[in-house]
Design an enzyme around this catalytic site. Sequence first.
Site, PDB file in Angstrom:
ATOM      1  N   ASP A  98     -10.217  -3.451   0.673  1.00 16.29           N
ATOM      2  CA  ASP A  98      -9.771  -3.638   2.052  1.00 16.29           C
ATOM      3  C   ASP A  98      -9.489  -2.308   2.756  1.00 16.29           C
ATOM      4  O   ASP A  98      -9.375  -2.256   3.979  1.00 16.29           O
ATOM      5  CB  ASP A  98      -8.528  -4.532   2.113  1.00 16.29           C
ATOM      6  CG  ASP A  98      -7.363  -3.991   1.304  1.00 16.29           C
ATOM      7  OD1 ASP A  98      -6.872  -2.900   1.614  1.00 16.29           O
ATOM      8  OD2 ASP A  98      -6.932  -4.676   0.350  1.00 16.29           O
TER       9      ASP A  98
ATOM     10  N   HIS B 249       0.811  -1.214   0.000  1.00 11.49           N
ATOM     11  CA  HIS B 249       0.000   0.000   0.000  1.00 11.49           C
ATOM     12  C   HIS B 249       0.849   1.271   0.000  1.00 11.49           C
ATOM     13  O   HIS B 249       0.499   2.251  -0.666  1.00 11.49           O
ATOM     14  CB  HIS B 249      -0.955  -0.010   1.203  1.00 11.49           C
ATOM     15  CG  HIS B 249      -2.032  -1.037   1.091  1.00 11.49           C
ATOM     16  ND1 HIS B 249      -2.260  -2.012   2.038  1.00 11.49           N
ATOM     17  CD2 HIS B 249      -2.937  -1.264   0.111  1.00 11.49           C
ATOM     18  CE1 HIS B 249      -3.263  -2.778   1.655  1.00 11.49           C
ATOM     19  NE2 HIS B 249      -3.695  -2.343   0.494  1.00 11.49           N
TER      20      HIS B 249
ATOM     21  N   GLY C 245     -15.063  -1.075 -12.500  1.00 10.96           N
ATOM     22  CA  GLY C 245     -14.052  -0.065 -12.777  1.00 10.96           C
ATOM     23  C   GLY C 245     -14.014   0.391 -14.217  1.00 10.96           C
ATOM     24  O   GLY C 245     -13.849   1.583 -14.505  1.00 10.96           O
TER      25      GLY C 245
ATOM     26  N   ASP D 125      -5.862  -0.745  -7.856  1.00 17.41           N
ATOM     27  CA  ASP D 125      -5.540  -1.766  -6.854  1.00 17.41           C
ATOM     28  C   ASP D 125      -6.396  -2.985  -7.152  1.00 17.41           C
ATOM     29  O   ASP D 125      -7.359  -3.274  -6.455  1.00 17.41           O
ATOM     30  CB  ASP D 125      -5.813  -1.219  -5.452  1.00 17.41           C
ATOM     31  CG  ASP D 125      -5.471  -2.228  -4.365  1.00 17.41           C
ATOM     32  OD1 ASP D 125      -4.810  -3.230  -4.664  1.00 17.41           O
ATOM     33  OD2 ASP D 125      -5.887  -2.007  -3.206  1.00 17.41           O
TER      34      ASP D 125
ATOM     35  N   ASP E 146      -5.523 -10.201  -9.491  1.00 22.75           N
ATOM     36  CA  ASP E 146      -4.839 -10.724 -10.674  1.00 22.75           C
ATOM     37  C   ASP E 146      -5.814 -10.774 -11.848  1.00 22.75           C
ATOM     38  O   ASP E 146      -7.041 -10.777 -11.657  1.00 22.75           O
ATOM     39  CB  ASP E 146      -4.294 -12.121 -10.370  1.00 22.75           C
ATOM     40  CG  ASP E 146      -3.084 -12.061  -9.460  1.00 22.75           C
ATOM     41  OD1 ASP E 146      -2.004 -11.714  -9.960  1.00 22.75           O
ATOM     42  OD2 ASP E 146      -3.227 -12.332  -8.253  1.00 22.75           O
TER      43      ASP E 146
ATOM     44  N   GLU F 276     -15.298   0.360  -6.216  1.00 20.59           N
ATOM     45  CA  GLU F 276     -15.158  -1.051  -5.853  1.00 20.59           C
ATOM     46  C   GLU F 276     -16.379  -1.800  -6.372  1.00 20.59           C
ATOM     47  O   GLU F 276     -17.514  -1.354  -6.175  1.00 20.59           O
ATOM     48  CB  GLU F 276     -15.034  -1.189  -4.334  1.00 20.59           C
ATOM     49  CG  GLU F 276     -15.193  -2.592  -3.788  1.00 20.59           C
ATOM     50  CD  GLU F 276     -14.147  -3.563  -4.297  1.00 20.59           C
ATOM     51  OE1 GLU F 276     -14.539  -4.639  -4.803  1.00 20.59           O
ATOM     52  OE2 GLU F 276     -12.937  -3.250  -4.189  1.00 20.59           O
TER      53      GLU F 276
END
Length: 292
Positions: free
Chosen positions: A95, A71, A148, A165, A168, A115
Amino acid sequence: MTDVDQPGSGTLRFEENLHAGYGQALSIDEMLFEHRTEHQELIIFRNQSFGRVMALDGIVQTTEADEFIYHEMLTHVPLLAHGDARSVLIIGGGDGGMLREVLKHSSVEHVTQVEIDASVIEMCKKYLPNHSDGAFDDPRVELVIDDGVNYVSQAAQQFDVIISDCTDPIGPGEVLFSSDFYDGCKRCLKPGGVFVAQNGVAFLQLDEVITTARRLGPLFVDQSFYSAAVPTYAGGIMTFAWASDNPALRMSDGVELRRRFEASGIHTRYYNPQLHLASFALPQYILDALAR
């Protein structure tokens, strides 16, 4: 993900097999949460070495012990290189760790976080509270529950820094490595702004690095990568994609970078200005692959 009885102990193990022929296992010392959401399978457990661990679809996403490395490097590198970022867009980051680090910059006036899965945020607030550390309650934050790619293709606002962020490039995270996503980020970035994104463990995911360079390169004057070693992202250094139309930002002066860092008053556990500059020096195998 596979939970396996450890011979003689009855301890459950979480086995991650992101890479063919190679993986890692963590003991599940206490199961805290397990649930399949609309988008993905979420599991949170306690491990004696890494504290609380969150995994999505069988792949470790973050741990209490080493999250600060990831981060800090994905926030302070672009923000301090920019030097005057007022508006930041975070894609993913449910998170809350990325949001926590961005908000440490007093110059930041507004952060939009997009998100796709609201349940991830709620579960992380409950089971990984130190990640966000109250960041979601900051009045500078606008939380958007959306895909997104959809957001960056339609948003009217532009940002000084965009941080992807993402997970994978598998399942819901796959689109955040697509040309459409990068095109959208380019249109949402202010002139002279910076786009950064996690780009996998280069030694095992070199194709991912090459593909990102191929897709981002035509969009930006300056495109490169920087790196950090994050223990729970097994297999070597993690690469972070960097893109901007201002090449000078990547070549930040060390004296000025230190001045900005000291003026910010931010306390870090991994990031420092010297490491910032050094992180853009890439191993030769990555340079050779990009050259090809």
